[in-house]
Design a protein around this motif. Structure first.
Motif, PDB file in Angstrom:
ATOM      1  N   TYR A  90      57.774   6.388   1.321  1.00 45.68           N
ATOM      2  CA  TYR A  90      57.326   5.196   0.608  1.00 45.68           C
ATOM      3  C   TYR A  90      56.818   4.166   1.608  1.00 45.68           C
ATOM      4  O   TYR A  90      57.316   4.070   2.742  1.00 45.68           O
ATOM      5  CB  TYR A  90      58.459   4.613  -0.236  1.00 45.68           C
ATOM      6  N   PHE A  91      55.841   3.407   1.146  1.00 49.02           N
ATOM      7  CA  PHE A  91      55.250   2.370   1.978  1.00 49.02           C
ATOM      8  C   PHE A  91      55.536   1.012   1.335  1.00 49.02           C
ATOM      9  O   PHE A  91      55.174   0.770   0.176  1.00 49.02           O
ATOM     10  CB  PHE A  91      53.739   2.598   2.100  1.00 49.02           C
ATOM     11  N   PHE A  92      56.233   0.136   2.077  1.00 50.26           N
ATOM     12  CA  PHE A  92      56.626  -1.185   1.585  1.00 50.26           C
ATOM     13  C   PHE A  92      55.782  -2.266   2.266  1.00 50.26           C
ATOM     14  O   PHE A  92      55.510  -2.196   3.465  1.00 50.26           O
ATOM     15  CB  PHE A  92      58.096  -1.472   1.901  1.00 50.26           C
ATOM     16  N   ILE A  93      55.411  -3.286   1.487  1.00 47.16           N
ATOM     17  CA  ILE A  93      54.764  -4.486   2.029  1.00 47.16           C
ATOM     18  C   ILE A  93      55.515  -5.699   1.473  1.00 47.16           C
ATOM     19  O   ILE A  93      55.656  -5.846   0.249  1.00 47.16           O
ATOM     20  CB  ILE A  93      53.276  -4.586   1.624  1.00 47.16           C
ATOM     21  N   PHE A  94      55.998  -6.561   2.358  1.00 45.93           N
ATOM     22  CA  PHE A  94      56.658  -7.805   1.963  1.00 45.93           C
ATOM     23  C   PHE A  94      55.779  -8.969   2.411  1.00 45.93           C
ATOM     24  O   PHE A  94      55.320  -9.007   3.562  1.00 45.93           O
ATOM     25  CB  PHE A  94      58.044  -7.913   2.613  1.00 45.93           C
ATOM     26  N   TYR A  95      55.552  -9.923   1.480  1.00 48.11           N
ATOM     27  CA  TYR A  95      54.668 -11.059   1.756  1.00 48.11           C
ATOM     28  C   TYR A  95      55.495 -12.343   1.860  1.00 48.11           C
ATOM     29  O   TYR A  95      56.397 -12.590   1.036  1.00 48.11           O
ATOM     30  CB  TYR A  95      53.631 -11.217   0.642  1.00 48.11           C
ATOM     31  N   PHE A  96      55.143 -13.169   2.859  1.00 47.18           N
ATOM     32  CA  PHE A  96      55.871 -14.419   3.096  1.00 47.18           C
ATOM     33  C   PHE A  96      54.886 -15.565   3.349  1.00 47.18           C
ATOM     34  O   PHE A  96      53.841 -15.362   3.985  1.00 47.18           O
ATOM     35  CB  PHE A  96      56.785 -14.296   4.320  1.00 47.18           C
TER      36      PHE A  96
ATOM     37  N   PHE B   8      64.480 -15.863   9.764  1.00 43.35           N
ATOM     38  CA  PHE B   8      65.294 -14.749   9.261  1.00 43.35           C
ATOM     39  C   PHE B   8      64.763 -13.411   9.764  1.00 43.35           C
ATOM     40  O   PHE B   8      63.651 -13.319  10.310  1.00 43.35           O
ATOM     41  CB  PHE B   8      65.343 -14.759   7.722  1.00 43.35           C
ATOM     42  N   ASP B   9      65.567 -12.379   9.557  1.00 42.73           N
ATOM     43  CA  ASP B   9      65.201 -10.991   9.874  1.00 42.73           C
ATOM     44  C   ASP B   9      64.943 -10.222   8.585  1.00 42.73           C
ATOM     45  O   ASP B   9      65.562 -10.485   7.543  1.00 42.73           O
ATOM     46  CB  ASP B   9      66.314 -10.309  10.659  1.00 42.73           C
ATOM     47  N   ILE B  10      64.025  -9.221   8.659  1.00 41.14           N
ATOM     48  CA  ILE B  10      63.718  -8.350   7.507  1.00 41.14           C
ATOM     49  C   ILE B  10      64.362  -7.004   7.796  1.00 41.14           C
ATOM     50  O   ILE B  10      63.975  -6.303   8.759  1.00 41.14           O
ATOM     51  CB  ILE B  10      62.195  -8.199   7.310  1.00 41.14           C
ATOM     52  N   ILE B  11      65.323  -6.625   6.970  1.00 40.14           N
ATOM     53  CA  ILE B  11      66.102  -5.410   7.202  1.00 40.14           C
ATOM     54  C   ILE B  11      65.957  -4.493   5.985  1.00 40.14           C
ATOM     55  O   ILE B  11      66.223  -4.900   4.845  1.00 40.14           O
ATOM     56  CB  ILE B  11      67.589  -5.731   7.434  1.00 40.14           C
ATOM     57  N   VAL B  12      65.523  -3.254   6.210  1.00 40.63           N
ATOM     58  CA  VAL B  12      65.376  -2.257   5.133  1.00 40.63           C
ATOM     59  C   VAL B  12      66.223  -1.050   5.512  1.00 40.63           C
ATOM     60  O   VAL B  12      66.013  -0.442   6.573  1.00 40.63           O
ATOM     61  CB  VAL B  12      63.904  -1.847   4.940  1.00 40.63           C
TER      62      VAL B  12
ATOM     63  N   LYS C 214      67.675  -1.145   8.888  1.00 42.13           N
ATOM     64  CA  LYS C 214      66.758  -1.118  10.021  1.00 42.13           C
ATOM     65  C   LYS C 214      65.946  -2.406  10.025  1.00 42.13           C
ATOM     66  O   LYS C 214      65.299  -2.752   9.033  1.00 42.13           O
ATOM     67  CB  LYS C 214      65.829   0.094   9.937  1.00 42.13           C
ATOM     68  N   THR C 215      65.992  -3.148  11.162  1.00 42.59           N
ATOM     69  CA  THR C 215      65.274  -4.416  11.282  1.00 42.59           C
ATOM     70  C   THR C 215      63.804  -4.164  11.597  1.00 42.59           C
ATOM     71  O   THR C 215      63.475  -3.455  12.563  1.00 42.59           O
ATOM     72  CB  THR C 215      65.896  -5.285  12.388  1.00 42.59           C
ATOM     73  N   TRP C 216      62.905  -4.739  10.756  1.00 41.23           N
ATOM     74  CA  TRP C 216      61.476  -4.510  10.917  1.00 41.23           C
ATOM     75  C   TRP C 216      60.830  -5.469  11.911  1.00 41.23           C
ATOM     76  O   TRP C 216      59.819  -5.133  12.512  1.00 41.23           O
ATOM     77  CB  TRP C 216      60.782  -4.623   9.559  1.00 41.23           C
TER      78      TRP C 216
ATOM     79  N   ALA D  93      49.505 -16.951   4.065  1.00 43.56           N
ATOM     80  CA  ALA D  93      50.162 -15.689   3.738  1.00 43.56           C
ATOM     81  C   ALA D  93      50.309 -14.821   4.979  1.00 43.56           C
ATOM     82  O   ALA D  93      49.404 -14.745   5.821  1.00 43.56           O
ATOM     83  CB  ALA D  93      49.363 -14.940   2.683  1.00 43.56           C
ATOM     84  N   ASN D  94      51.461 -14.182   5.059  1.00 44.95           N
ATOM     85  CA  ASN D  94      51.691 -13.213   6.120  1.00 44.95           C
ATOM     86  C   ASN D  94      52.483 -12.046   5.524  1.00 44.95           C
ATOM     87  O   ASN D  94      52.926 -12.119   4.363  1.00 44.95           O
ATOM     88  CB  ASN D  94      52.449 -13.829   7.287  1.00 44.95           C
ATOM     89  N   TYR D  95      52.663 -10.973   6.272  1.00 46.38           N
ATOM     90  CA  TYR D  95      53.300  -9.778   5.707  1.00 46.38           C
ATOM     91  C   TYR D  95      54.034  -9.001   6.778  1.00 46.38           C
ATOM     92  O   TYR D  95      53.782  -9.146   7.974  1.00 46.38           O
ATOM     93  CB  TYR D  95      52.257  -8.870   5.062  1.00 46.38           C
ATOM     94  N   PHE D  96      54.954  -8.169   6.313  1.00 45.43           N
ATOM     95  CA  PHE D  96      55.567  -7.108   7.125  1.00 45.43           C
ATOM     96  C   PHE D  96      55.476  -5.836   6.300  1.00 45.43           C
ATOM     97  O   PHE D  96      55.764  -5.842   5.089  1.00 45.43           O
ATOM     98  CB  PHE D  96      57.028  -7.438   7.462  1.00 45.43           C
ATOM     99  N   SER D  97      55.092  -4.747   6.930  1.00 47.55           N
ATOM    100  CA  SER D  97      54.942  -3.489   6.201  1.00 47.55           C
ATOM    101  C   SER D  97      55.512  -2.352   7.013  1.00 47.55           C
ATOM    102  O   SER D  97      55.633  -2.435   8.248  1.00 47.55           O
ATOM    103  CB  SER D  97      53.466  -3.207   5.890  1.00 47.55           C
ATOM    104  N   GLY D  98      55.875  -1.267   6.333  1.00 46.69           N
ATOM    105  CA  GLY D  98      56.416  -0.105   7.026  1.00 46.69           C
ATOM    106  C   GLY D  98      56.638   1.056   6.082  1.00 46.69           C
ATOM    107  O   GLY D  98      56.623   0.906   4.855  1.00 46.69           O
TER     108      GLY D  98
END
Length: 715
Positions: free
Chosen positions: A280-286, A300-304, A307-309, A321-326
């Motif tokens: 699966y491919f996740f995208i989180f927007y902030f 803050f940290d983004i943990i899935v 596992k810290t991204w 807008a910004n994002y983290f994906s994985g």
């Protein structure tokens, strides 16, 4: 104003016939009447019927129990498919290599009164998309897929798996900039299942889509974060120039936060097809939506899944807008945590997110040129059969009449086409020329008309061609005759009465007359002339015998004025007697070609023939005296030791048996056949009769059966 309306109607007309509109959108309302169209009151998107996109299926309206005032118009009807294992929509005029978002929408609404939504599979071209399996008859469901199109068309197929008739409510296509969603390429696509694209709007069940999102992605409200608080921006939002997902400002203007140091929630893909091999491919927007006091820190940290991204503590940018994906490995449940750092004085926030199933593209489709040619042939002739989706793959759904190659890593090619008795009407399609690997082509027993196109002889791989039993006319292309003669092509053209074999000249076939009229014409002619001819022939025979005795030329060989061939020459022009085209009492007949390329028929005396040298010379002498515009004269002869042969001008025709078997005038054929059997010796008389009444083709067949010398020219 009038100009705007005209432009709108123009683009609406274009998309009705299977073309994208001026934005590149294709928006189909499946199940509305033929050629109908309307504009959605909320999105202003123009929806059209699926006419021009598919030829199968039936329209239905959902049950009245599920009709509600708030129901979008496109969900009040659908198209279902009670017949065939695979039914496909074809979306055309795309840009090969570009990225597109394709959406299939489903609303069962108990249209069939069974109260049980069916389960079926969805394919995009040759590649499996996803299973359609929804238990709630009143739920709105859709699936998005983002992909790179390998050709200038795309096919969406619904496959029946024995669990109810497949159906569909809507089908949409949206073009994307090639820089968006860089994870999507020629080898993998992204599938959105169960509407897993979320924003954090303050209103429950609110939807953001076009025109707020120019790409017409559908964003639904996410309400599964425990004890969250919603905040909104008071100033306009901006996109980061590095943003490769182009999230719209309307999605980013709201966010969820908490009154603690962490946001925790879990996500279940609810996907029965997911397994440990799935990804699966996740995208989180902030984005920061509020002015943060100078001494305050939001970090803050983004943990899935523990596992810290982020490599260092993350602080969202104000109004950008910004994002983290994985990518995460397939699991039944995923945990997501946004955890404030020790230095943070403000809690974490989350504005939006997307979760996609990563779908590898593994199936290799039919060669695009072959596939386009077959779709064009289908359009030319209106073939329905099972001609939907990719012609060759998957093998389970190969089009009827096709034989394809399946190389390990290359596209399939069409090697054979058996379209015999397919009901094809009209001229032979020029699109056959694009099937470069075609080796076998059977178009027999159809209603094809017009000439045989020259390009068929240029198909270098073609080894078998059957055009018999059609209504083709004109000359057979020289390239086909030549390949047939040298043995590189097996050619069948019988049953086309208007075809000519010499490739030079053809005349219009005269209209046939009925049997009664034929009898009325032939019988008096035969009776009136027979006595005269018998007396004339007897007189000539006696006169000739006396002349031969007087001159001493009993063998008559000097009377032959035609070309004399050696047996070696005959072997050369017939390619060592390789192609037998007929057989009579004298012996077999072979097809040959003279030095100038003209085809000839070479009649060779067989060892079992009872005809000797005298009879041979008599027939040759007889032919040298025959001159008529509708007769093919003798080209030459061979009297080389024991080898006797006659060389005629070539005429492709069937036998008397063929003509009688398929004839629609039994009285006419039966009468003439027995009449000629009785009066076989009066060859010239019957020849004249046939010429007079315009039945040259039938005379040829009778003449061959009786071994009558000389051949009547084809009109």
């Amino acid at each position: 104003m009038k100009l705007c309306v005209a432009v709108l109607l123009f683009y609406m007309f274009q998309v009705i016939h299977g073309q994208p509109d001026y934005q590149g959108f294709i928006s189909i309302d499946c199940g509305i009447p033929l050629n109908s169209t309307y504009q959605d009151s909320i999105t202003n998107i123009v929806y059209v019927s699926d006419y021009g996109f598919i030829t199968t299926g039936e329209n239905r309206i959902i049950s009245s129990d599920y009709m509600e005032p708030s129901l979008a118009k496109r969900y009040s009807n659908l198209r279902f498919f009670p017949h065939g294992p695979r039914n496909c929509y074809t979306l055309r005029s795309l840009v090969m290599g570009n990225k597109y978002l394709v959406r299939a929408s489903f609303y069962y609404g108990n249209y069939d009164g069974l109260g049980k939504p069916p389960v079926f599979d969805l394919y995009l071209g040759t590649n499996y998309w996803h299973e359609v399996n929804y238990s709630d008859a009143g739920a709105f469901n859709w699936m998005d897929i983002i992909l790179v199109v390998p050709t200038d068309y795309l096919q969406v197929c619904l496959v029946n798996k024995g669990m109810g008739n497949p159906f569909i409510s809507g089908l949409d296509l949206r073009p994307l900039n090639t820089t968006l969603y860089p994870e999507v390429n020629a080898s993998q696509s992204l599938v959105l299942v169960n509407s897993n694209r979320f924003h954090m709007g303050p209103t429950d069940n609110s939807i953001i889509r076009y025109p707020s999102d120019p790409l017409d992605r559908i964003w639904t409200t996410y309400n599964a974060i425990p004890n969250c608080t919603k905040i909104s921006a008071t100033s306009p939002m901006h996109n980061n120039l590095r943003d490769v997902y182009d999230v719209p400002p309307s999605v980013m203007q709201n966010a969820a936060t908490v009154n603690s140091s962490r946001i925790d929630f879990s996500w279940n893909p609810s996907d029965p097809s997911a397994n440990i091999n799935s990804k699966y491919f996740f995208i989180f927007y902030f984005a920061e939506l509020q002015h943060v006091p100078s001494k305050a820190v939001r970090q803050f940290d983004i943990i899935v899944n523990n596992k810290t991204w982020n490599s260092r503590p993350y602080t969202p940018t104000f109004l950008f807008a910004n994002y983290f994906s994985g990518v995460v490995q397939g699991m039944e449940n995923y945990s997501v945590s946004l955890v404030a750092t020790k230095n943070a004085t403000l809690p974490p926030i989350l504005n939006a997110m997307e979760m996609y199933l990563v779908k590898p593209i593994t199936a290799v489709a039919t060669d695009p040129e072959d596939a386009r040619a077959m779709m064009a042939i289908q359009d030319n002739f209106g073939v329905v059969k099972n001609w939907m989706g990719d012609p060759c793959t998957p093998k389970t759904f190969i089009w009827r009449g096709l034989n394809c190659s399946y190389p390990p890593a290359n596209p399939s090619e069409i090697m054979g086409l058996n379209l015999s008795s397919f009901g094809l009407v009209g001229a032979i399609s020029t699109n056959f020329r694009d099937l470069k690997a075609l080796q076998y082509l059977d178009l027999s027993h159809n209603k094809l008309s017009g000439p045989i196109p020259n390009f068929i002889g240029e198909l270098s791989s073609l080894m078998f061609l059957d055009l018999s039993s059609n209504d083709l006319s004109g000359p057979i292309p020289y390239s086909l005759l030549q390949r047939s003669q040298n043995g590189s092509l097996s050619l069948r053209v019988g049953g086309n009465p208007n075809l000519c074999g010499n490739g030079t000249s053809c005349r219009t076939v005269r209209k046939k007359i009925n049997g009664t009229l034929l009898a009325a014409i032939v019988v008096p002619i035969v009776i009136a002339i027979t006595l005269f001819v018998i007396l004339f022939l007897l007189r000539q025979a006696l006169k000739g015998k006396a002349k031969r005795k007087a001159t001493g030329h009993e063998d008559g060989s000097a009377l032959l004025g035609s070309r004399e061939f050696s047996y070696k020459e005959l072997k050369h022009i017939t390619n060592n007697f390789s192609q037998e085209i007929g057989k009579g009492g004298f012996g077999p007949v072979f097809l040959g070609y003279l030095e100038n390329g003209n085809p000839v028929a070479v009649k060779v005396r067989s060892e079992s023939s009872s005809q000797g040298g005298k009879e041979f010379l008599a027939e040759a002498q007889h032919l040298t005296r025959i001159h008529h515009k509708n007769l093919v004269s003798l080209v030459g002869y061979c009297k080389d030791r024991n080898h006797l042969a006659l060389v005629y001008e070539y005429m492709p025709e069937g036998s008397l048996q063929d003509h009688l078997r398929g004839s629609s005038w039994p009285f006419k054929c039966g009468f003439l056949y027995w009449l000629i059997k009785v009066l076989g010796a009066l060859n010239q008389l019957y020849m004249c009769c046939f010429l007079k009444i315009g039945l040259q083709k039938h005379y040829i067949s009778f003449k061959r059966e009786l071994h009558i010398p000389s051949i009547i020219r084809d009109y």
